[in-house]
Motif scaffolding. Structure first.
Motif, mmCIF file in Angstrom:
data_model
loop_
_atom_site.group_PDB
_atom_site.id
_atom_site.type_symbol
_atom_site.label_atom_id
_atom_site.label_comp_id
_atom_site.label_asym_id
_atom_site.label_seq_id
_atom_site.Cartn_x
_atom_site.Cartn_y
_atom_site.Cartn_z
ATOM 1 N N ASN A 153 79.003 -29.607 106.086
ATOM 2 C CA ASN A 153 78.546 -30.905 106.569
ATOM 3 C C ASN A 153 77.063 -31.147 106.301
ATOM 4 O OD1 ASN A 153 81.106 -31.522 107.420
ATOM 5 N ND2 ASN A 153 80.716 -31.126 109.596
ATOM 6 N N SER A 186 80.249 -36.062 108.923
ATOM 7 C CA SER A 186 80.881 -35.203 109.914
ATOM 8 C C SER A 186 81.821 -35.953 110.848
ATOM 9 C CB SER A 186 79.819 -34.458 110.733
ATOM 10 O OG SER A 186 79.004 -35.369 111.458
ATOM 11 N N SER A 187 81.841 -37.268 110.798
ATOM 12 C CA SER A 187 82.741 -38.069 111.622
ATOM 13 C C SER A 187 84.127 -38.216 111.003
ATOM 14 C CB SER A 187 82.154 -39.465 111.855
ATOM 15 O OG SER A 187 80.933 -39.391 112.575
ATOM 16 N N TYR A 188 84.314 -37.706 109.789
ATOM 17 C CA TYR A 188 85.551 -37.915 109.051
ATOM 18 C C TYR A 188 86.313 -36.627 108.804
ATOM 19 C CZ TYR A 188 83.913 -42.619 108.028
ATOM 20 O OH TYR A 188 83.475 -43.921 108.135
ATOM 21 N N THR A 189 87.619 -36.722 109.002
ATOM 22 C CA THR A 189 88.525 -35.723 108.471
ATOM 23 C C THR A 189 88.582 -35.896 106.953
ATOM 24 O OG1 THR A 189 89.886 -35.556 110.460
ATOM 25 C CG2 THR A 189 90.941 -35.026 108.364
ATOM 26 N N PRO A 204 88.992 -41.511 109.572
ATOM 27 C CA PRO A 204 88.244 -41.342 110.822
ATOM 28 C C PRO A 204 89.030 -40.659 111.929
ATOM 29 C CG PRO A 204 89.081 -43.566 110.706
ATOM 30 C CD PRO A 204 89.483 -42.890 109.412
ATOM 31 N N ASP A 205 90.243 -40.211 111.658
ATOM 32 C CA ASP A 205 91.098 -39.644 112.689
ATOM 33 C C ASP A 205 91.436 -38.189 112.365
ATOM 34 O OD1 ASP A 205 93.907 -41.239 114.468
ATOM 35 O OD2 ASP A 205 92.593 -39.569 115.009
ATOM 36 N N THR A 214 77.217 -40.073 108.088
ATOM 37 C CA THR A 214 78.373 -40.071 108.964
ATOM 38 C C THR A 214 79.487 -39.158 108.472
ATOM 39 O OG1 THR A 214 79.331 -42.014 107.867
ATOM 40 C CG2 THR A 214 77.890 -42.409 109.758
ATOM 41 N N ASN A 232 77.003 -32.567 102.997
ATOM 42 C CA ASN A 232 77.904 -33.709 102.789
ATOM 43 C C ASN A 232 78.915 -33.434 101.676
ATOM 44 O OD1 ASN A 232 76.548 -35.074 104.804
ATOM 45 N ND2 ASN A 232 76.017 -36.845 103.532
ATOM 46 N N SER A 291 89.446 -30.533 109.337
ATOM 47 C CA SER A 291 88.959 -31.338 110.440
ATOM 48 C C SER A 291 87.461 -31.589 110.328
ATOM 49 C CB SER A 291 89.284 -30.662 111.772
ATOM 50 O OG SER A 291 88.655 -29.393 111.863
ATOM 51 N N ARG A 292 86.934 -32.388 111.244
ATOM 52 C CA ARG A 292 85.565 -32.871 111.129
ATOM 53 C C ARG A 292 84.498 -31.795 111.133
ATOM 54 N NH1 ARG A 292 86.313 -37.380 115.666
ATOM 55 N NH2 ARG A 292 87.921 -35.853 116.224
#
Length: 123
Positions: free
Chosen positions: A74, A30-33, A100-101, A28, A77, A52-53
């Motif tokens: 990404n 790539s889902s995180y800043t 997550p934002d 996961t 990781n 950013s992601r």
């Protein structure tokens, strides 16, 4: 759920360079800043750089603009912080963090943190 491990810190002379790496677990990533923070003795933790992601946006604190570059891979990781023309004022423990934002400079808005890596710059 993200686990982060920093590496690449060390002792360098002023004007030198270091490349910090932050390896993350899970699929996961790539889902995180991702952000880099630093904390010197007697100082509060401060934001250094964020990405950013998908890596299309970056943000830097004024004191490192033109010297530091944040990037991410990404598929690996991993997030990086390339630090050039280091100054004694850059001496601190450097932490990577995930949220997550969108990119934020507020430490409390990051959910996951690494253990930190020491960067020491001699005059």
């Amino acid at each position: 759920q993200v686990q982060l491990v920093e590496s690449g810190g060390g002792l360098v002379q002023a004007g030198g360079s270091l490349r910090l790496s932050c390896a993350a677990s899970g699929r996961t990533f790539s889902s995180y800043t991702m952000g880099w923070f630093r904390q010197a003795p007697g100082k509060e933790r401060e934001f250094v750089a964020g990405v950013s992601r998908i890596g299309s946006k970056t943000y830097y604190v004024d004191s490192v603009k033109g010297r530091f570059t944040i990037s991410r891979a990404n598929a690996k990781n991993t997030v990086y912080l390339q630090m050039n023309n280091l100054k004694p004022e850059d001496t601190a423990v450097y932490y990577c963090a995930a949220n997550p934002d969108i990119i934020t400079t507020i430490p409390g808005e990051y959910n996951y943190w690494g253990q930190g890596t020491q960067v020491t710059v001699s005059a």
